[in-house]
Each structure stands twice: as C-alpha cells, then as structure tokens.
Enzyme design. Sequence first.
Site, PDB file in Angstrom:
ATOM      1  N   LYS A  22       0.836  -1.214   0.000  1.00 26.44           N
ATOM      2  CA  LYS A  22       0.000   0.000   0.000  1.00 26.44           C
ATOM      3  C   LYS A  22       0.867   1.259   0.000  1.00 26.44           C
ATOM      4  O   LYS A  22       0.634   2.188  -0.768  1.00 26.44           O
ATOM      5  CB  LYS A  22      -0.913   0.001   1.234  1.00 26.44           C
ATOM      6  CG  LYS A  22      -1.608   1.321   1.483  1.00 26.44           C
ATOM      7  CD  LYS A  22      -2.485   1.278   2.708  1.00 26.44           C
ATOM      8  CE  LYS A  22      -1.876   1.819   3.970  1.00 26.44           C
ATOM      9  NZ  LYS A  22      -1.635   3.257   4.016  1.00 26.44           N
ATOM     10  N   ASN A  23       1.866   1.278   0.880  1.00 24.66           N
ATOM     11  CA  ASN A  23       2.632   2.513   1.032  1.00 24.66           C
ATOM     12  C   ASN A  23       3.582   2.792  -0.132  1.00 24.66           C
ATOM     13  O   ASN A  23       4.187   3.858  -0.199  1.00 24.66           O
ATOM     14  CB  ASN A  23       3.411   2.497   2.359  1.00 24.66           C
ATOM     15  CG  ASN A  23       2.474   2.643   3.546  1.00 24.66           C
ATOM     16  OD1 ASN A  23       1.272   2.870   3.370  1.00 24.66           O
ATOM     17  ND2 ASN A  23       3.006   2.508   4.755  1.00 24.66           N
ATOM     18  N   CYS A 116      -5.787   8.027   9.050  1.00 27.66           N
ATOM     19  CA  CYS A 116      -6.026   7.373  10.336  1.00 27.66           C
ATOM     20  C   CYS A 116      -5.930   8.372  11.479  1.00 27.66           C
ATOM     21  O   CYS A 116      -5.070   9.251  11.471  1.00 27.66           O
ATOM     22  CB  CYS A 116      -4.968   6.299  10.566  1.00 27.66           C
ATOM     23  SG  CYS A 116      -5.397   4.722   9.840  1.00 27.66           S
ATOM     24  N   ARG A 121      -1.166  14.895  12.826  1.00 27.41           N
ATOM     25  CA  ARG A 121      -0.321  14.526  11.686  1.00 27.41           C
ATOM     26  C   ARG A 121      -0.071  15.769  10.849  1.00 27.41           C
ATOM     27  O   ARG A 121      -0.697  15.990   9.819  1.00 27.41           O
ATOM     28  CB  ARG A 121      -0.974  13.410  10.879  1.00 27.41           C
ATOM     29  CG  ARG A 121      -1.150  12.144  11.696  1.00 27.41           C
ATOM     30  CD  ARG A 121      -1.721  11.006  10.902  1.00 27.41           C
ATOM     31  NE  ARG A 121      -0.722  10.340  10.098  1.00 27.41           N
ATOM     32  CZ  ARG A 121      -0.942   9.203   9.445  1.00 27.41           C
ATOM     33  NH1 ARG A 121      -2.110   8.622   9.512  1.00 27.41           N
ATOM     34  NH2 ARG A 121       0.004   8.640   8.726  1.00 27.41           N
ATOM     35  N   PRO A 122       0.868  16.602  11.310  1.00 23.18           N
ATOM     36  CA  PRO A 122       1.105  17.861  10.600  1.00 23.18           C
ATOM     37  C   PRO A 122       1.747  17.631   9.234  1.00 23.18           C
ATOM     38  O   PRO A 122       2.293  16.552   8.973  1.00 23.18           O
ATOM     39  CB  PRO A 122       2.059  18.609  11.524  1.00 23.18           C
ATOM     40  CG  PRO A 122       2.684  17.591  12.394  1.00 23.18           C
ATOM     41  CD  PRO A 122       1.763  16.415  12.456  1.00 23.18           C
ATOM     42  N   ASP A 305       3.988   0.897  12.186  1.00 22.54           N
ATOM     43  CA  ASP A 305       2.848   0.176  11.605  1.00 22.54           C
ATOM     44  C   ASP A 305       2.746  -1.258  12.118  1.00 22.54           C
ATOM     45  O   ASP A 305       1.728  -1.922  11.897  1.00 22.54           O
ATOM     46  CB  ASP A 305       2.949   0.163  10.071  1.00 22.54           C
ATOM     47  CG  ASP A 305       2.593   1.509   9.464  1.00 22.54           C
ATOM     48  OD1 ASP A 305       2.096   2.381  10.199  1.00 22.54           O
ATOM     49  OD2 ASP A 305       2.834   1.698   8.258  1.00 22.54           O
ATOM     50  N   ARG A 397      -8.761  -0.283   4.057  1.00 17.17           N
ATOM     51  CA  ARG A 397      -7.835   0.707   3.488  1.00 17.17           C
ATOM     52  C   ARG A 397      -6.490   0.054   3.155  1.00 17.17           C
ATOM     53  O   ARG A 397      -5.801   0.518   2.242  1.00 17.17           O
ATOM     54  CB  ARG A 397      -7.567   1.846   4.488  1.00 17.17           C
ATOM     55  CG  ARG A 397      -8.746   2.782   4.705  1.00 17.17           C
ATOM     56  CD  ARG A 397      -8.323   3.958   5.564  1.00 17.17           C
ATOM     57  NE  ARG A 397      -7.015   4.399   5.147  1.00 17.17           N
ATOM     58  CZ  ARG A 397      -5.981   4.646   5.956  1.00 17.17           C
ATOM     59  NH1 ARG A 397      -6.115   4.530   7.253  1.00 17.17           N
ATOM     60  NH2 ARG A 397      -4.825   5.026   5.497  1.00 17.17           N
TER      61      ARG A 397
HETATM   62  C1  UD1 Z   1       3.920   6.896   6.348  1.00 10.77           C
HETATM   63  C2  UD1 Z   1       3.112   5.653   6.132  1.00 10.77           C
HETATM   64  C3  UD1 Z   1       2.472   5.193   7.447  1.00 10.77           C
HETATM   65  C4  UD1 Z   1       3.542   5.045   8.524  1.00 10.77           C
HETATM   66  C5  UD1 Z   1       4.391   6.302   8.634  1.00 10.77           C
HETATM   67  C6  UD1 Z   1       5.577   6.142   9.574  1.00 10.77           C
HETATM   68  C7  UD1 Z   1       2.334   5.904   3.861  1.00 10.77           C
HETATM   69  C8  UD1 Z   1       1.189   6.089   2.932  1.00 10.77           C
HETATM   70  N1  UD1 Z   1       2.062   5.935   5.181  1.00 10.77           N
HETATM   71  O1  UD1 Z   1       3.011   7.905   6.790  1.00 10.77           O
HETATM   72  O2  UD1 Z   1       1.848   3.929   7.210  1.00 10.77           O
HETATM   73  O3  UD1 Z   1       2.922   4.812   9.774  1.00 10.77           O
HETATM   74  O4  UD1 Z   1       4.924   6.649   7.329  1.00 10.77           O
HETATM   75  O5  UD1 Z   1       6.372   5.097   9.172  1.00 10.77           O
HETATM   76  O6  UD1 Z   1       3.448   5.689   3.446  1.00 10.77           O
HETATM   77  N2  UD1 Z   1       5.510  14.697  10.682  1.00 10.77           N
HETATM   78  C9  UD1 Z   1       5.589  16.035  10.980  1.00 10.77           C
HETATM   79  N3  UD1 Z   1       5.483  16.937   9.966  1.00 10.77           N
HETATM   80  C10 UD1 Z   1       5.308  16.545   8.674  1.00 10.77           C
HETATM   81  C11 UD1 Z   1       5.260  15.181   8.373  1.00 10.77           C
HETATM   82  C12 UD1 Z   1       5.363  14.268   9.417  1.00 10.77           C
HETATM   83  O7  UD1 Z   1       5.728  16.424  12.141  1.00 10.77           O
HETATM   84  O8  UD1 Z   1       5.226  17.414   7.795  1.00 10.77           O
HETATM   85  C13 UD1 Z   1       5.581  13.726  11.797  1.00 10.77           C
HETATM   86  C14 UD1 Z   1       4.270  12.950  11.936  1.00 10.77           C
HETATM   87  O9  UD1 Z   1       3.335  13.668  12.684  1.00 10.77           O
HETATM   88  C15 UD1 Z   1       4.733  11.702  12.618  1.00 10.77           C
HETATM   89  C16 UD1 Z   1       6.104  11.464  12.000  1.00 10.77           C
HETATM   90  O10 UD1 Z   1       6.511  12.707  11.465  1.00 10.77           O
HETATM   91  O11 UD1 Z   1       4.874  11.917  13.980  1.00 10.77           O
HETATM   92  C17 UD1 Z   1       6.113  10.407  10.911  1.00 10.77           C
HETATM   93  O12 UD1 Z   1       5.312  10.829   9.844  1.00 10.77           O
HETATM   94  P1  UD1 Z   1       5.628  10.429   8.341  1.00 10.77           P
HETATM   95  O13 UD1 Z   1       6.902   9.663   8.264  1.00 10.77           O
HETATM   96  O14 UD1 Z   1       5.498  11.647   7.517  1.00 10.77           O
HETATM   97  O15 UD1 Z   1       4.432   9.443   8.041  1.00 10.77           O
HETATM   98  P2  UD1 Z   1       3.468   9.439   6.800  1.00 10.77           P
HETATM   99  O16 UD1 Z   1       4.241   9.709   5.562  1.00 10.77           O
HETATM  100  O17 UD1 Z   1       2.255  10.205   7.092  1.00 10.77           O
END
Ligand code: UD1
Length: 430
Positions: A22-23, A116, A121-122, A305, A397
């Site tokens: 998925k990711n 989710c 999730r900023p 995850d 999902r």
């Molecule tokens: C992706 C995965 C999700 C997984 C996560 C962490 C996909 C579609 N989803 O989500 O399954 O749980 O990686 O391995 O690939 N953060 C910030 N600012 C930002 C972006 C992120 O503070 O602009 C923080 C988030 O709040 C969180 C951490 O960084 O605490 C990890 O987020 P991120 O690695 O971005 O996860 P996703 O890409 O949303």
Amino acid sequence: MDKLVINGGKKLGGEISVHGAKNSVLPILASTLLIKGESVIHNVPSLTDVDASVRILEYLGAKVKRDGDVLTVNAAEITKNSIPEDMMREMRSSIIFLGSLLSRTKEAYICYPGGCDIGVRPIDLHISSLKKLGAVITENGNCLYCKAPSFHSAKIILTFPSVGATENIIIASVLSRGKTTIINAAREPEISDLAAFLNSCGARIFGAGEGTVEIEGVENLYPCEHTIISDRIEAATYMSAAALNAEELTVKNVKIQHLSPILPVFAEMGCRLRYDNGVMKVSSPKRLKRVRYIKTMPYPGFPTDCQAIVMAALTKSYGTSVINESIFEGRFKHISELNRFGADITVNDGSAIINGVKSLYGANVYCTDLRGGAAMVIAALAAEGKSTVRDIYHIDRGYEKIEENLALAGADIKRISDEKEETDTAKEKS
Ligand code: UD1
C-alpha cells in the site's frame, strides 16, 4: 457498514500470500501525474486507499484502467489543478499529490488531508520543503493555494525523516532545474520503490533508501512499467497472526530484507522462522515469550505500523512486554479495545505495558485505525468464542480480502454487512 464475525480458537495453517505494498503504490500513483503517457503498474493491491487515489487521478483528468492487479494510468491530459476537500480527506497520503500536481500544473489548490486518527499529523515538513524548492504556498482556512512556475534545486535538511515529505520532495524535484539533495531522508523500502519507478521513467534519483538522496532534475519522464514491492506490513500482520494462532503458517511473496527490523522480535517471542526464496514459514511455540522492550523508530527501526499487530500477539505471551511508541503519539487507541478481549495492557509515559494473560475471550470491538483494526482480528482469532469486529472500513484501506486470506488458512471468519443482517432479520420476522 461491514463487520467481521470471528469464532476464535481455530488453529491457522497452510499458506497466505502477501499483496503489493500500500505505502508504495500510493506515492507511485500520485507520481504518474508527472508522466504525459501511460504508466503500467503491476501488483497493485485492491484497497480502498488505492480506489481513493484512482478517484483523485480521474478527477484531475487521467484515464485509469484496472485489469486484475494491473493498473494503467494515462496522464497525457490533466484538466484540473485542484482536489476537492472530500477526496483529500479520504486518506492522509493524498498530500503526496501536492508535489506531483504542482510540478505538472504549476498551480494547485488542495485542502488538508485526512487519514487514520493516530494523533496530530502535521504537514509542515511537506510545506517547508516545497517552499525551499520554489513553491509559494498560502494557507486559506483548511486549504492551501500553491504556485510553483518551476521548481529549482535545493538542499533540504529534514528535522525528522518523514516518509511522506521525502516522497513529496523526490516527486517535486525530478522535473526541476538542477540538483536537489535531501539530508535525513526517510529510508523506508517504499521510498526506494518510488525512486525505482521514477528512474525507470527516466528520472535521476540517487541514494533512495539511504539518509541522503540526490535528485538531478531531467526535462521529461517517459511511460514505463513497474511492479510494486510486496507489503512488509501485511507480511508482518500474517506473521503475527501465525505467532499467536498457528503451529506453522507459510507466508508467501515476502521480501526478507524489508522484514529485518521485525525478525528479532519474532525470534524473541520464540517463533521459528524459515525463509527461502520469498516464502517465510512461521512456527510458533505453545505459548509465546514476552519481548523485553520494543521502540518504534523510522526504518530500519521497528515500524510503528507493526506496533499494534505485534502487541496483539503479545497479549497471550508468558511475561511482561513493553512497547514504546515514538512516531505517532496517538497510536495507542487500540489498547482499550484489546483489553475488551481480556488482555492486560496499560500505558505509562508513551509505553504500553503488556502483561501476558493465559486466555482471551470473544468480544465486540471497534477498529480504531488501520493497523489497530488488524490487531483486533489477530486477537479475535485467538479469543475463545465469538467476536465481532466493527468499523472494518479501516482494515479495507490497507488489507486486500483479509477475511478470505485468513479463512483459507483455517480461520472461522466472515464478513457481514449490516444491510444483509437487516434484510435477514426482516425475512425472519415476516
Ligand atoms: C507513512 C506511512 C504510514 C507510517 C508512517 C511512519 C504511507 C502512505 N504511510 O506515513 O503507514 O505509519 O509513514 O512510518 O506511506 N511529521 C511532521 N510533519 C510533517 C510530516 C510528518 O511532524 O510534515 C511527523 C508525523 O506527525 C509523525 C512522523 O513525522 O509523527 C512520521 O510521519 P511520516 O513519516 O510523515 O508518516 P506518513 O508519511 O504520514
């Protein structure tokens, strides 16, 4: 809404096959917007998040065809540069469309993504990185107005190796002028898969999967075919189900390199793992052992995850395990639901303390998020009696036909739609 009804206590056995990741597929689908032609993607899982991405692509003007697990996206003509709020809110990874849409249309209007409910999730890292590449982004309430006549090169140092931000920077930079460097990039296998796809289309991305990624902008990308890697989290889910519920289960289509962060945990639980050529056999002891301490970390650390699904397996282990969640602060919502089965889990300062119990009992539970939902299924399979797992749209999902896979492996599990139940009840009454 559908629910799963599970009669627990049946031993799993036989084989389960893992689908495409998925990711990986979500950012790859978003990046097809960069290609003015037909991208052919193989091994695409049938998931509601994939359907949501397809709806966005079609809304923007791309032509999408599905034939089994092959998805063909023709983005020769893109007619819109905004994504409606309801489409954005369907999943968090819709933010990946920002880099690709902006690169393609130079102007984009999108709203904040959904996804989710696992804490705040900023998207600040996405926004600040795209700004460094030359985008002008203005917030308008819950939406963003973005302009980028052309992306230029930049050196971007991520304060945290965000998966999505790394993907957005890569996607936005492949057609930019000059060389962009990402320092402290996410190293997840799905980043490498995105780069592999784009490089097959003519991009010049170096170092994907490592902490420093370099992207040399090219003039054009051309159509190509790509096969999505297998889903390491789906594999880990079935391995956790096996750890708790099987003497031996064979999990097929597995890439062992991608599982290296979780294999020591299965070994510590007392599972015997045998791997050969994409096939993982999981043999479990009568009762699992506790795992002293797990901390979720960016790859190659233990994946957030896998936190809920491994926790479900540990509910019946011998002794006390501790899992510290360091990625998403709100990712413990499944604990109160696991406790409904009779599990003994408490939370202390960002760590879950799992006191293994001898038995779990059938319960009515709700999926709190995607992986939390999978944890409910794993626990229900091990619980004595009947369990009902509701809000399984979370599970849909990220898991293709979870109940069919598990039923083939011997589980007593059925999907029931409330609609059907109402019709059946009406028939009984008449
Ligand atoms: C992706 C995965 C999700 C997984 C996560 C962490 C996909 C579609 N989803 O989500 O399954 O749980 O990686 O391995 O690939 N953060 C910030 N600012 C930002 C972006 C992120 O503070 O602009 C923080 C988030 O709040 C969180 C951490 O960084 O605490 C990890 O987020 P991120 O690695 O971005 O996860 P996703 O890409 O949303």
